[in-house]
Each structure stands twice: as structure tokens, then as C-alpha cells.
Design a protein around this motif. Structure first.
Motif, short mmCIF file in Angstrom:
data_model
loop_
_atom_site.label_atom_id
_atom_site.label_comp_id
_atom_site.label_asym_id
_atom_site.label_seq_id
_atom_site.Cartn_x
_atom_site.Cartn_y
_atom_site.Cartn_z
N GLN A 27 0.79 -1.17 -0.09
CA GLN A 27 -0.03 -0.04 -0.07
C GLN A 27 1.16 1.25 -0.09
N PHE A 28 1.95 1.25 0.56
CA PHE A 28 2.73 2.69 0.60
C PHE A 28 4.10 2.55 0.25
N ALA A 29 4.55 1.29 -0.44
CA ALA A 29 5.55 1.25 -1.36
C ALA A 29 5.60 2.35 -2.55
N GLY A 30 6.63 3.14 -2.83
CA GLY A 30 6.29 4.10 -3.82
C GLY A 30 5.63 5.67 -3.43
N THR A 31 5.51 5.78 -2.08
CA THR A 31 4.78 6.91 -1.50
C THR A 31 5.96 7.93 -1.62
N PRO A 32 5.79 9.49 -2.11
CA PRO A 32 6.75 10.22 -2.06
C PRO A 32 7.14 10.63 -0.55
N VAL A 33 8.13 10.56 0.02
CA VAL A 33 8.71 10.99 1.52
C VAL A 33 9.77 11.72 1.44
N SER A 34 9.79 12.47 2.47
CA SER A 34 11.00 13.10 2.80
C SER A 34 11.39 13.16 4.25
N PRO A 35 12.56 13.66 4.66
CA PRO A 35 12.91 13.38 6.03
C PRO A 35 11.94 14.40 7.11
N GLU A 36 11.09 15.29 6.41
CA GLU A 36 10.18 16.14 7.21
C GLU A 36 8.95 15.43 7.14
N SER A 37 8.43 14.52 6.40
CA SER A 37 7.16 14.07 6.10
C SER A 37 7.06 12.43 6.69
N ALA A 38 8.44 11.95 7.04
CA ALA A 38 8.69 10.70 7.48
C ALA A 38 7.64 10.49 8.70
N ASP A 65 17.71 9.26 8.61
CA ASP A 65 19.31 9.22 8.25
C ASP A 65 19.44 8.81 6.65
N GLU A 66 18.73 7.19 6.41
CA GLU A 66 19.17 6.82 5.10
C GLU A 66 18.19 7.60 4.13
N LEU A 67 17.03 8.26 4.70
CA LEU A 67 16.27 8.91 3.78
C LEU A 67 16.83 10.10 3.36
N ALA A 68 17.38 10.79 4.39
CA ALA A 68 18.15 12.44 4.07
C ALA A 68 19.39 11.65 2.96
N ASP A 69 20.10 10.81 3.23
CA ASP A 69 20.96 10.54 2.24
C ASP A 69 20.58 10.07 0.81
N ALA A 70 19.37 9.69 0.53
CA ALA A 70 18.77 9.16 -0.67
C ALA A 70 18.08 10.43 -1.18
N THR A 78 12.05 11.21 -1.88
CA THR A 78 12.64 10.12 -2.55
C THR A 78 11.21 9.22 -2.38
N GLU A 79 11.10 8.11 -3.13
CA GLU A 79 9.90 7.34 -2.83
C GLU A 79 10.30 6.07 -2.10
N LEU A 85 12.78 1.54 5.98
CA LEU A 85 11.38 0.93 7.22
C LEU A 85 12.10 0.14 8.19
N ASP A 86 11.80 0.27 9.19
CA ASP A 86 11.90 -0.70 10.29
C ASP A 86 10.54 -0.95 10.76
N VAL A 87 10.19 -2.09 10.59
CA VAL A 87 8.72 -2.31 10.98
C VAL A 87 8.42 -3.39 12.15
#
Length: 119
Positions: A27-38, A65-70, A78-79, A85-87
């Protein structure tokens, strides 16, 4: 030929956990995400999956941190993929509690059953 039998409660509990992970990931893979919206995306993911039957708890951490690098493209996002994710998901089906998690292994998001117990 083997005779079929009904699924046991532990088998059904594990199946339910798999359904939750499949829902969450696809459902969520591919969702646009930034460190701020995470953080808000993580909460939305938790709340969406917690609505499903037999779901006791969901914990989603977007690895910022990984998101910011990407990020760093012109849009600064990024998407969402499994590597960010850690779930953890806990399911309770008929008194059988299944604890599950998702983590990256060799570049692939693996979902696994960590514990099955009866209360």
C-alpha cells in the motif's frame, strides 16, 4: 495424497501477520517521502494497519538518516521502499500472539516471524 485439515490457530495467526505486512508494504511502497514528512507517514502506516482484524500493535520507523542520504533531487524527496523502513507487527488470533518484523537482508526487505506464543 495428503488429507487436508483446517489451519491451526498458530498457523492462522502467522497468516494474519503476513496479510498485515503485505498490506503495509504494497500500500505504501512508492509513496513520496522526505525526512520532514517521514513521521506523519509512519503514523499513517501504523494507524492504517492497526484497523485490520487481530492486529494488536504496529510500530513503523522511517529511517530518516538513510532517507536524507537518498534525497537531494530537485524536489528534495524520494519514494518509500523497504530500505527506509523498520517495522514490527503484533497479531493476536484466538489467544495466539505472533510477533513479526521487517528488516533489510542483502538489499531485500524480509518479513519474518520472531515469536509465536499462547497467552
Amino acid at each position: 495424497m495428503d488429507e487436508s485439515r483446517p489451519a491451526t490457530d498458530p498457523e492462522t495467526a502467522c497468516f494474519e501477520a503476513g496479510i498485515k505486512f503485505g498490506s503495509l508494504y504494497h500500500q505504501f511502497a512508492g509513496t513520496p517521502v522526505s525526512p520532514e514528512s517521514a513521521p506523519s507517514l509512519a503514523r499513517a502506516m501504523e494507524e492504517a494497519i492497526e484497523n485490520q482484524p487481530h492486529c494488536e500493535a504496529v510500530s513503523v520507523a522511517v529511517l530518516t538518516d538513510e532517507l536524507a542520504d537518498a534525497t537531494g533531487n530537485a524536489a528534495d524527496y524520494t519514494e518509500l521502499t523497504g530500505r527506509f523502513l523498520d517495522v514490527e507487527i503484533v497479531v493476536d488470533y484466538e489467544g495466539v500472539v505472533v510477533e513479526t518484523s521487517m528488516a533489510m537482508e542483502d538489499g531485500y526487505p524480509l518479513m519474518e516471524v520472531n515469536a509465536v506464543r499462547t497467552d
